[in-house]
Design a protein around this motif. Structure first.
Motif, PDB file in Angstrom:
ATOM      1  N   ARG A  40       0.830  -1.198   0.000  1.00 12.16           N
ATOM      2  CA  ARG A  40       0.000   0.000   0.000  1.00 12.16           C
ATOM      3  C   ARG A  40       0.867   1.252   0.000  1.00 12.16           C
ATOM      4  NH1 ARG A  40      -5.502  -0.304   2.049  1.00 12.16           N
ATOM      5  NH2 ARG A  40      -6.050  -2.464   2.352  1.00 12.16           N
ATOM      6  N   SER A  41       0.352   2.264  -0.619  1.00 16.20           N
ATOM      7  CA  SER A  41       0.998   3.561  -0.616  1.00 16.20           C
ATOM      8  C   SER A  41       0.803   4.199   0.754  1.00 16.20           C
ATOM      9  CB  SER A  41       0.368   4.446  -1.700  1.00 16.20           C
ATOM     10  OG  SER A  41       0.686   5.788  -1.481  1.00 16.20           O
ATOM     11  N   ALA A  42       1.865   4.748   1.316  1.00 13.99           N
ATOM     12  CA  ALA A  42       1.748   5.418   2.608  1.00 13.99           C
ATOM     13  C   ALA A  42       0.977   6.720   2.474  1.00 13.99           C
ATOM     14  CB  ALA A  42       3.138   5.684   3.183  1.00 13.99           C
ATOM     15  N   TRP A  43       0.982   7.307   1.302  1.00 13.02           N
ATOM     16  CA  TRP A  43       0.327   8.598   1.115  1.00 13.02           C
ATOM     17  C   TRP A  43      -1.184   8.459   0.932  1.00 13.02           C
ATOM     18  CZ3 TRP A  43       1.874  13.451   1.782  1.00 13.02           C
ATOM     19  CH2 TRP A  43       1.093  14.470   1.255  1.00 13.02           C
ATOM     20  N   PHE A  44      -1.597   7.577  -0.008  1.00 12.76           N
ATOM     21  CA  PHE A  44      -3.015   7.455  -0.324  1.00 12.76           C
ATOM     22  C   PHE A  44      -3.658   6.197   0.239  1.00 12.76           C
ATOM     23  CE2 PHE A  44      -1.427  10.111  -3.833  1.00 12.76           C
ATOM     24  CZ  PHE A  44      -2.219  11.222  -3.609  1.00 12.76           C
ATOM     25  N   CYS A  45      -2.870   5.305   0.784  1.00 11.96           N
ATOM     26  CA  CYS A  45      -3.357   4.050   1.364  1.00 11.96           C
ATOM     27  C   CYS A  45      -4.006   3.151   0.300  1.00 11.96           C
ATOM     28  CB  CYS A  45      -4.335   4.345   2.497  1.00 11.96           C
ATOM     29  SG  CYS A  45      -4.695   2.916   3.499  1.00 11.96           S
ATOM     30  N   THR A  46      -3.535   3.237  -0.917  1.00 14.58           N
ATOM     31  CA  THR A  46      -4.060   2.402  -1.992  1.00 14.58           C
ATOM     32  C   THR A  46      -3.050   1.313  -2.311  1.00 14.58           C
ATOM     33  OG1 THR A  46      -3.102   3.899  -3.627  1.00 14.58           O
ATOM     34  CG2 THR A  46      -5.414   4.233  -3.034  1.00 14.58           C
ATOM     35  N   SER A  47      -3.533   0.223  -2.836  1.00 13.62           N
ATOM     36  CA  SER A  47      -2.645  -0.877  -3.227  1.00 13.62           C
ATOM     37  C   SER A  47      -2.086  -0.554  -4.610  1.00 13.62           C
ATOM     38  CB  SER A  47      -3.411  -2.190  -3.220  1.00 13.62           C
ATOM     39  OG  SER A  47      -4.553  -2.076  -4.022  1.00 13.62           O
ATOM     40  N   TRP A  48      -1.044   0.222  -4.635  1.00  8.31           N
ATOM     41  CA  TRP A  48      -0.537   0.798  -5.877  1.00  8.31           C
ATOM     42  C   TRP A  48      -0.035  -0.266  -6.846  1.00  8.31           C
ATOM     43  CZ3 TRP A  48       4.560   0.193  -7.269  1.00  8.31           C
ATOM     44  CH2 TRP A  48       5.429  -0.249  -6.262  1.00  8.31           C
ATOM     45  N   LEU A  49       0.576  -1.321  -6.363  1.00  4.73           N
ATOM     46  CA  LEU A  49       1.091  -2.344  -7.272  1.00  4.73           C
ATOM     47  C   LEU A  49      -0.062  -3.126  -7.915  1.00  4.73           C
ATOM     48  CD1 LEU A  49       3.663  -3.395  -8.430  1.00  4.73           C
ATOM     49  CD2 LEU A  49       3.815  -5.014  -6.556  1.00  4.73           C
ATOM     50  N   ALA A  50      -1.103  -3.425  -7.143  1.00  4.39           N
ATOM     51  CA  ALA A  50      -2.271  -4.106  -7.706  1.00  4.39           C
ATOM     52  C   ALA A  50      -2.958  -3.225  -8.744  1.00  4.39           C
ATOM     53  CB  ALA A  50      -3.243  -4.482  -6.592  1.00  4.39           C
ATOM     54  N   ILE A  51      -2.970  -1.928  -8.503  1.00  2.35           N
ATOM     55  CA  ILE A  51      -3.570  -1.000  -9.467  1.00  2.35           C
ATOM     56  C   ILE A  51      -2.765  -1.006 -10.766  1.00  2.35           C
ATOM     57  CG2 ILE A  51      -4.005   1.439  -9.946  1.00  2.35           C
ATOM     58  CD1 ILE A  51      -4.724   1.724  -6.957  1.00  2.35           C
ATOM     59  N   ILE A  52      -1.447  -1.043 -10.665  1.00  6.99           N
ATOM     60  CA  ILE A  52      -0.601  -1.055 -11.866  1.00  6.99           C
ATOM     61  C   ILE A  52      -0.782  -2.353 -12.644  1.00  6.99           C
ATOM     62  CG2 ILE A  52       1.798  -1.144 -12.646  1.00  6.99           C
ATOM     63  CD1 ILE A  52       2.422   0.948 -10.482  1.00  6.99           C
ATOM     64  N   VAL A  53      -0.840  -3.487 -11.933  1.00  8.35           N
ATOM     65  CA  VAL A  53      -1.037  -4.774 -12.610  1.00  8.35           C
ATOM     66  C   VAL A  53      -2.406  -4.804 -13.281  1.00  8.35           C
ATOM     67  CG1 VAL A  53      -1.317  -7.252 -12.217  1.00  8.35           C
ATOM     68  CG2 VAL A  53       0.563  -6.033 -11.128  1.00  8.35           C
ATOM     69  N   SER A  54      -3.415  -4.323 -12.578  1.00 16.53           N
ATOM     70  CA  SER A  54      -4.760  -4.278 -13.147  1.00 16.53           C
ATOM     71  C   SER A  54      -4.804  -3.359 -14.362  1.00 16.53           C
ATOM     72  CB  SER A  54      -5.733  -3.804 -12.069  1.00 16.53           C
ATOM     73  OG  SER A  54      -7.039  -3.940 -12.486  1.00 16.53           O
TER      74      SER A  54
END
Length: 169
Positions: free
Chosen positions: A17-31
């Motif tokens: 997860r991103s510390a800034w936005f709390c989003t799963s940034w790597l899963a978002i990139i793969v998706s």
């Protein structure tokens, strides 16, 4: 993908997860990469590939049904189809023939996408089993968890009032 990674169905690094936005940034990139790849296909090819993959799963279900009935006839199950093995095989043959017929009239793109996705699924399955056998969970790959502001309850959130004039036409 985040939920599946948290449950252990996908590699743990997809739960970073991103510390800034709390989003799963790597899963978002793969998706996003998968979506970008599919965006070059026509809608008909995407639907055909999805149907082809579903048809493969139906054939696997029929095969598993027959295999389990033959190898483990006394296995406890929620319901039992009251027929002998020859009747069950005949019952599965008719829809299987239609499924195979529909699969045969596809385009080369449908075959390529379905073969690629099926192969990727098989590789990821065996890779996951191998990593679990080695007790590797990738805990060191998981980034910082969400700060408390990301997981605050709805009672902590105060939204500004919405003016009724926004709804007027």
């Amino acid at each position: 993908m985040l939920g599946m990674a948290d449950l252990g169905l996908l590699p743990r690094f997809l739960a970073v997860r991103s510390a800034w936005f709390c989003t799963s940034w790597l899963a978002i990139i793969v998706s996003m990469a998968f979506t970008l790849g599919f965006s070059f296909m026509s809608f008909e090819d995407i639907v055909a590939a999805a149907n082809f993959t579903y048809a493969l799963s139906m054939l696997l279900e029929f095969a598993a049904f027959l295999w389990l009935r033959r190898k483990k006839p006394l296995l406890k199950r929620p319901f039992r189809v009251p027929a002998s093995m020859p009747w069950l095989a005949a019952m599965c043959t008719v829809p299987s023939a239609f499924i195979v017929l529909v699969m045969l009239i596809g385009s080369w793109r449908m075959y390529a996408v379905s073969a690629g996705m099926t192969s990727l699924g098989a590789v990821l399955y065996f890779l996951s089993k191998a990593l679990k056998a080695k007790k590797w969970e990738g805990q060191n790959l998981v980034g910082s968890r969400c700060p408390s502001i990301c997981v605050s309850s709805s009672s902590d959130i105060s939204l500004p009032p919405i003016s009724p004039s926004l709804y007027s036409i």
